[in-house]
Motif scaffolding. Structure first.
Motif, PDB file in Angstrom:
ATOM      1  N   GLY A 252       0.818  -1.210   0.000  1.00  9.96           N
ATOM      2  CA  GLY A 252       0.000   0.000   0.000  1.00  9.96           C
ATOM      3  C   GLY A 252       0.848   1.255   0.000  1.00  9.96           C
ATOM      4  O   GLY A 252       0.547   2.230  -0.702  1.00  9.96           O
ATOM      5  N   CYS A 253       1.924   1.256   0.781  1.00  8.94           N
ATOM      6  CA  CYS A 253       2.836   2.399   0.817  1.00  8.94           C
ATOM      7  C   CYS A 253       3.478   2.630  -0.553  1.00  8.94           C
ATOM      8  O   CYS A 253       3.690   3.770  -0.970  1.00  8.94           O
ATOM      9  CB  CYS A 253       3.930   2.174   1.856  1.00  8.94           C
ATOM     10  N   ALA A 254       3.785   1.542  -1.252  1.00  3.23           N
ATOM     11  CA  ALA A 254       4.442   1.656  -2.559  1.00  3.23           C
ATOM     12  C   ALA A 254       3.565   2.365  -3.563  1.00  3.23           C
ATOM     13  O   ALA A 254       4.062   3.074  -4.446  1.00  3.23           O
ATOM     14  CB  ALA A 254       4.816   0.266  -3.080  1.00  3.23           C
ATOM     15  N   GLU A 255       2.248   2.189  -3.451  1.00  4.27           N
ATOM     16  CA  GLU A 255       1.347   2.783  -4.435  1.00  4.27           C
ATOM     17  C   GLU A 255       1.309   4.304  -4.339  1.00  4.27           C
ATOM     18  O   GLU A 255       1.072   4.986  -5.340  1.00  4.27           O
ATOM     19  CB  GLU A 255      -0.067   2.220  -4.254  1.00  4.27           C
ATOM     20  N   ILE A 256       1.504   4.859  -3.149  1.00  2.00           N
ATOM     21  CA  ILE A 256       1.424   6.313  -3.012  1.00  2.00           C
ATOM     22  C   ILE A 256       2.745   6.940  -2.582  1.00  2.00           C
ATOM     23  O   ILE A 256       2.823   8.152  -2.397  1.00  2.00           O
ATOM     24  CB  ILE A 256       0.309   6.726  -2.023  1.00  2.00           C
ATOM     25  N   GLY A 257       3.777   6.122  -2.425  1.00  2.48           N
ATOM     26  CA  GLY A 257       5.118   6.658  -2.183  1.00  2.48           C
ATOM     27  C   GLY A 257       5.315   7.319  -0.849  1.00  2.48           C
ATOM     28  O   GLY A 257       5.937   8.377  -0.757  1.00  2.48           O
ATOM     29  N   ILE A 258       4.784   6.739   0.221  1.00  2.12           N
ATOM     30  CA  ILE A 258       4.972   7.304   1.563  1.00  2.12           C
ATOM     31  C   ILE A 258       6.330   6.867   2.109  1.00  2.12           C
ATOM     32  O   ILE A 258       6.626   5.678   2.155  1.00  2.12           O
ATOM     33  CB  ILE A 258       3.848   6.849   2.505  1.00  2.12           C
ATOM     34  N   GLY A 259       7.134   7.808   2.535  1.00  2.00           N
ATOM     35  CA  GLY A 259       8.473   7.499   3.013  1.00  2.00           C
ATOM     36  C   GLY A 259       8.581   7.317   4.513  1.00  2.00           C
ATOM     37  O   GLY A 259       9.179   6.358   4.991  1.00  2.00           O
ATOM     38  N   LYS A 260       8.011   8.244   5.288  1.00  2.00           N
ATOM     39  CA  LYS A 260       8.147   8.190   6.749  1.00  2.00           C
ATOM     40  C   LYS A 260       7.540   6.923   7.322  1.00  2.00           C
ATOM     41  O   LYS A 260       8.095   6.293   8.225  1.00  2.00           O
ATOM     42  CB  LYS A 260       7.475   9.421   7.374  1.00  2.00           C
ATOM     43  N   VAL A 261       6.368   6.542   6.817  1.00  2.00           N
ATOM     44  CA  VAL A 261       5.714   5.335   7.301  1.00  2.00           C
ATOM     45  C   VAL A 261       6.575   4.113   7.012  1.00  2.00           C
ATOM     46  O   VAL A 261       6.688   3.192   7.833  1.00  2.00           O
ATOM     47  CB  VAL A 261       4.317   5.188   6.660  1.00  2.00           C
ATOM     48  N   VAL A 262       7.217   4.099   5.847  1.00  2.00           N
ATOM     49  CA  VAL A 262       8.068   2.970   5.473  1.00  2.00           C
ATOM     50  C   VAL A 262       9.241   2.854   6.428  1.00  2.00           C
ATOM     51  O   VAL A 262       9.625   1.743   6.826  1.00  2.00           O
ATOM     52  CB  VAL A 262       8.566   3.133   4.020  1.00  2.00           C
ATOM     53  N   ASP A 263       9.823   3.973   6.815  1.00  2.00           N
ATOM     54  CA  ASP A 263      10.924   3.942   7.779  1.00  2.00           C
ATOM     55  C   ASP A 263      10.481   3.305   9.092  1.00  2.00           C
ATOM     56  O   ASP A 263      11.211   2.504   9.700  1.00  2.00           O
ATOM     57  CB  ASP A 263      11.425   5.366   8.050  1.00  2.00           C
ATOM     58  N   ALA A 264       9.265   3.643   9.533  1.00  2.00           N
ATOM     59  CA  ALA A 264       8.750   3.076  10.780  1.00  2.00           C
ATOM     60  C   ALA A 264       8.576   1.565  10.651  1.00  2.00           C
ATOM     61  O   ALA A 264       8.918   0.803  11.569  1.00  2.00           O
ATOM     62  CB  ALA A 264       7.415   3.731  11.145  1.00  2.00           C
ATOM     63  N   PHE A 265       8.057   1.115   9.501  1.00  2.00           N
ATOM     64  CA  PHE A 265       7.852  -0.318   9.315  1.00  2.00           C
ATOM     65  C   PHE A 265       9.178  -1.047   9.098  1.00  2.00           C
ATOM     66  O   PHE A 265       9.304  -2.227   9.454  1.00  2.00           O
ATOM     67  CB  PHE A 265       6.897  -0.570   8.153  1.00  2.00           C
ATOM     68  N   HIS A 266      10.150  -0.354   8.557  1.00  2.00           N
ATOM     69  CA  HIS A 266      11.484  -0.954   8.439  1.00  2.00           C
ATOM     70  C   HIS A 266      12.020  -1.281   9.829  1.00  2.00           C
ATOM     71  O   HIS A 266      12.567  -2.366  10.069  1.00  2.00           O
ATOM     72  CB  HIS A 266      12.412   0.008   7.706  1.00  2.00           C
ATOM     73  N   GLY A 267      11.830  -0.352  10.769  1.00  2.00           N
ATOM     74  CA  GLY A 267      12.253  -0.614  12.144  1.00  2.00           C
ATOM     75  C   GLY A 267      11.505  -1.786  12.751  1.00  2.00           C
ATOM     76  O   GLY A 267      12.088  -2.616  13.460  1.00  2.00           O
ATOM     77  N   ASN A 268      10.215  -1.868  12.463  1.00  2.00           N
ATOM     78  CA  ASN A 268       9.417  -2.977  12.977  1.00  2.00           C
ATOM     79  C   ASN A 268       9.902  -4.313  12.422  1.00  2.00           C
ATOM     80  O   ASN A 268       9.936  -5.330  13.130  1.00  2.00           O
ATOM     81  CB  ASN A 268       7.943  -2.751  12.611  1.00  2.00           C
ATOM     82  N   ILE A 269      10.272  -4.311  11.145  1.00  2.00           N
ATOM     83  CA  ILE A 269      10.793  -5.525  10.506  1.00  2.00           C
ATOM     84  C   ILE A 269      12.062  -5.993  11.216  1.00  2.00           C
ATOM     85  O   ILE A 269      12.237  -7.183  11.493  1.00  2.00           O
ATOM     86  CB  ILE A 269      11.063  -5.264   9.011  1.00  2.00           C
ATOM     87  N   LEU A 270      12.950  -5.058  11.518  1.00  2.00           N
ATOM     88  CA  LEU A 270      14.201  -5.411  12.185  1.00  2.00           C
ATOM     89  C   LEU A 270      13.950  -5.944  13.587  1.00  2.00           C
ATOM     90  O   LEU A 270      14.568  -6.934  14.012  1.00  2.00           O
ATOM     91  CB  LEU A 270      15.120  -4.185  12.234  1.00  2.00           C
ATOM     92  N   ARG A 271      13.021  -5.307  14.314  1.00  2.00           N
ATOM     93  CA  ARG A 271      12.744  -5.733  15.689  1.00  2.00           C
ATOM     94  C   ARG A 271      12.095  -7.120  15.739  1.00  2.00           C
ATOM     95  O   ARG A 271      12.329  -7.885  16.674  1.00  2.00           O
ATOM     96  CB  ARG A 271      11.839  -4.714  16.393  1.00  2.00           C
ATOM     97  N   SER A 272      11.273  -7.419  14.739  1.00  2.00           N
ATOM     98  CA  SER A 272      10.539  -8.690  14.761  1.00  2.00           C
ATOM     99  C   SER A 272      11.303  -9.829  14.102  1.00  2.00           C
ATOM    100  O   SER A 272      10.807 -10.956  14.053  1.00  2.00           O
ATOM    101  CB  SER A 272       9.184  -8.517  14.062  1.00  2.00           C
ATOM    102  N   GLY A 273      12.490  -9.545  13.572  1.00  2.00           N
ATOM    103  CA  GLY A 273      13.291 -10.597  12.946  1.00  2.00           C
ATOM    104  C   GLY A 273      12.867 -10.950  11.539  1.00  2.00           C
ATOM    105  O   GLY A 273      13.373 -11.920  10.951  1.00  2.00           O
ATOM    106  N   LEU A 274      11.958 -10.164  10.945  1.00  2.00           N
ATOM    107  CA  LEU A 274      11.479 -10.453   9.589  1.00  2.00           C
ATOM    108  C   LEU A 274      12.470 -10.011   8.513  1.00  2.00           C
ATOM    109  O   LEU A 274      12.215 -10.197   7.325  1.00  2.00           O
ATOM    110  CB  LEU A 274      10.122  -9.780   9.349  1.00  2.00           C
ATOM    111  N   ASP A 275      13.592  -9.423   8.939  1.00  2.00           N
ATOM    112  CA  ASP A 275      14.608  -9.035   7.959  1.00  2.00           C
ATOM    113  C   ASP A 275      15.279 -10.261   7.346  1.00  2.00           C
ATOM    114  O   ASP A 275      16.010 -10.133   6.350  1.00  2.00           O
ATOM    115  CB  ASP A 275      15.659  -8.117   8.594  1.00  2.00           C
ATOM    116  N   LYS A 276      15.012 -11.441   7.892  1.00  2.00           N
ATOM    117  CA  LYS A 276      15.533 -12.685   7.288  1.00  2.00           C
ATOM    118  C   LYS A 276      14.587 -13.215   6.208  1.00  2.00           C
ATOM    119  O   LYS A 276      14.936 -14.145   5.483  1.00  2.00           O
ATOM    120  CB  LYS A 276      15.709 -13.757   8.369  1.00  2.00           C
TER     121      LYS A 276
END
Length: 615
Positions: A252-276
């Motif tokens: 959904g973020c990709a369709e409208i190009g939201i940057g700040k929200v993506v940064d927040a979810f990037h952090g969530n990905i790292l914390r939850s171990g989904l970066d693997k």
């Protein structure tokens, strides 16, 4: 190959593929043949062989051979052999055979009916699924359970889904969480978000699947903010996201190009171990690319230990979208060296990258290699890219010759690529011919009329221009309004041409006027050919000055600090004057300005654009 030898070869292949059906233990069959006796098969061994062969079968002759073996030696009810055979016939596309076999099967139970319904549902055959649903209740007197419903619902349209929903309520099955999840997805697929939300609220204890469903349907229907709100509530009730949750929101973020929200979810990905997770990181790579942050995409890809084919293709698409043709070709070569086989999607992005970078010779060579070396048959998308490549470089005759040589009928994308070349290089005669073909293909698409009228206005043929616009009006066609978006403080700010709606519009126009004075001193001259009106030049200058991209740039300069790039999204292709203005604005303000239009990204810095003024 002579027919006799071909027959022998096919027979040998068939025999080798089915040998395991005829010799459950080979030494036992061999012994029987030596004594001229019929082998007595162990039923368990034969049953295992049949089950194994059904799972491996990929051709109808083998399927029929398995079926004959079952008739001779087994019972349809043994380990659901009948159900498995019905599914196999369906998987191979032989619907009538599946129907006939199912009708022949004795002692059909609820599992058999559920399997039968699921078969047609997975194939999208809602009529056949509902017919089976009716028969199980009225012919065999079976009472559907939750498995029946969750097999049936995914194939339903909104009308059929409403019928199944009513049946569920009447028969007391609405308390089943899996059934509610299926209904939520069904309603969401058809945009009935209120109905989906009401069903979600009926779930006493929503599980992760429930939350993923309600988040996904809001995101897919353009309500990203509501999807994120549901995500936050899910976290507060201590349901933690998985790969499906994160990927849905990132898409959904990709369709409208939201940057700040993506940064927040990037952090969530790292914390939850989904970066693997490669799919999760691929989605993150994609959203950074579509948000104008190609460097971040490259970093994500570089951190993947074992990227799969989808990840490699996503990175190639990122280079193509940003117009980095050389990087795309290098990436492709490296991908091939790693042992990945390119497919038609790979070449679509690769040829698009060449088109956006003016790499004509490289594009021609890759187009030839695609079929000669990699055995990928060219599709309409590939021809469209090649026509676009020729058209952008002014080789309109080569583009037309390629279209004439196509083994299939050109579609609107192919002709549209050529028409754009005619517009850029002012070929009125060819432009009229191509526009006529496009209008015949799709008379309700306003873009074709607008492109032709642009060719006429550029040539000063205002009489022809007015005829085209009158034809549009007669058919009730309206030009899509240009709109630009820029993110600030977790909000998307939207601008239209000559906009007056923004709360800070007075400050924005003041900043724009100040900017226009500075860039004129630096050498900017307004290009008024992009104003499609027969008016005085000074009026044209005022009109082109108020395009949505310019307002978004002025707003960005007001709210962002000097070291932050301005990232702007446009719903149409950027016009030549706005492109020129952005180059000068980046120069005089010493800023990086990134504009994404419907075709690609433009990175403006130090008075230059990454596209090399070639778009």
């Amino acid at each position: 190959m002579a027919p006799l030898f071909k027959f022998i070869a096919i027979k040998h292949k068939l025999k080798s593929q089915t040998r395991f059906l005829h010799d459950p233990p080979r030494f036992f069959d061999s012994c029987c043949r030596q004594h001229n006796a019929q082998p007595q098969y162990n039923s368990n061994s034969l049953l295992e062989s049949v089950i194994r062969s059904i799972s491996r079968c990929s051709s109808i002759p083998i399927c029929r051979l398995i079926h004959s073996r079952v008739i001779k030696s087994l019972n349809y009810n043994d380990w659901f052999i009948g159900d498995r055979l019905v599914s196999l016939y369906g998987r191979l596309g032989f619907i009538n055979d599946a129907h006939n076999l199912f009708n022949e099967m004795p002692n059909k139970d609820l599992v058999s009916w559920n399997s039968f319904i699921s078969l047609f549902s997975q194939m999208g055959e809602v009529g056949l699924s509902l017919n089976a649903f009716y028969r199980m209740r009225h012919e065999d007197g079976m009472s559907p359970n939750e498995i029946t419903l969750i097999s049936l619902i995914p194939a339903c349209g909104i009308v059929e889904g409403g019928y199944v929903h009513g049946f569920t309520v009447k028969n007391g099955l609405l308390s089943e969480r899996k059934v509610l999840n299926s209904l939520i997805n069904m309603y969401g697929k058809y945009g009935c978000l209120n109905a989906a939300s009401r069903l979600f609220q009926m779930i006493k204890l929503p599980n992760l699947v429930s939350w993923n469903s309600i988040i996904k349907i809001h995101v897919q229907n353009g309500l990203l903010e509501k999807g994120i709100s549901n995500f936050n509530v899910m976290r507060r009730v201590e349901i933690y996201p998985d790969q499906a949750t994160i990927v849905s929101i990132l898409q959904g973020c990709a369709e409208i190009g939201i940057g700040k929200v993506v940064d927040a979810f990037h952090g969530n990905i790292l914390r939850s171990g989904l970066d693997k997770s490669i799919p999760t990181m691929t989605a993150l790579l994609n959203v950074y690319s579509k948000s104008g942050r190609l460097t971040a995409s490259c970093e994500i890809f570089g951190e993947m230990k074992e990227p799969d084919m989808i990840a490699w293709t996503a990175m190639l698409a990122a280079y193509a979208m940003h117009g980095y043709g050389r990087h795309a070709i290098d990436h492709f070569d490296f991908m091939v060296q790693k042992g990945f086989e390119p497919d038609h999607v790979t070449f679509t992005h690769l040829l698009s990258a060449c088109s956006h970078s003016g790499l004509v010779n490289e594009g021609k060579e890759l187009f030839k290699k695609m079929s000669d070396v990699y055995k990928v048959k060219p599709r309409l998308d590939h021809y469209s890219c090649m026509v676009d490549l020729y058209g952008r470089s002014g080789r309109l005759k080569d583009a037309r010759a390629l279209i004439d040589s196509m083994p299939m009928e050109p579609n609107s994308e192919v002709w549209g690529a050529l028409l754009n070349g005619c517009k850029v290089y002012g070929d009125i005669e060819l432009g009229e011919e191509v526009a006529g073909k496009l209008i015949n293909l799709n008379p309700s698409d306003p873009r074709n009329y607008i492109m032709l009228s642009s060719i006429y206005s550029k040539a000063g043929r205002w009489g022809d221009f007015l005829k085209v616009r009158a034809l549009m009006k007669d058919q009730g066609l309206v030009k899509t309004a240009g709109c630009s978006f820029i993110e600030h403080d977790y909000k998307i700010h939207r601008f239209l041409v000559s906009d007056q709606a923004h709360p800070d519009i007075e400050r924005i126009y003041a900043k724009l006027n100040e900017l226009m004075i500075k860039i004129r001193k630096a050498g900017y001259v307004a290009n008024t050919e992009f104003v499609l009106h027969d008016v005085e030049e000074d009026v044209k200058g005022d009109l082109v000055k108020m395009h949505s991209e310019k307002l978004a740039i002025a707003f960005g300069l007001l709210v962002y600090s000097d070291n932050v790039p301005l990232i702007i999204m446009k719903n149409l292709r950027i016009c030549g004057d706005c492109h020129n203005m952005a180059r000068f604005a980046a120069l005089v303000e010493n800023r990086v300005i990134i504009i994404r239009d419907t075709r690609r990204f433009h990175h403006f810095a130090e008075g230059l654009c990454s596209c090399g003024d070639y778009w």
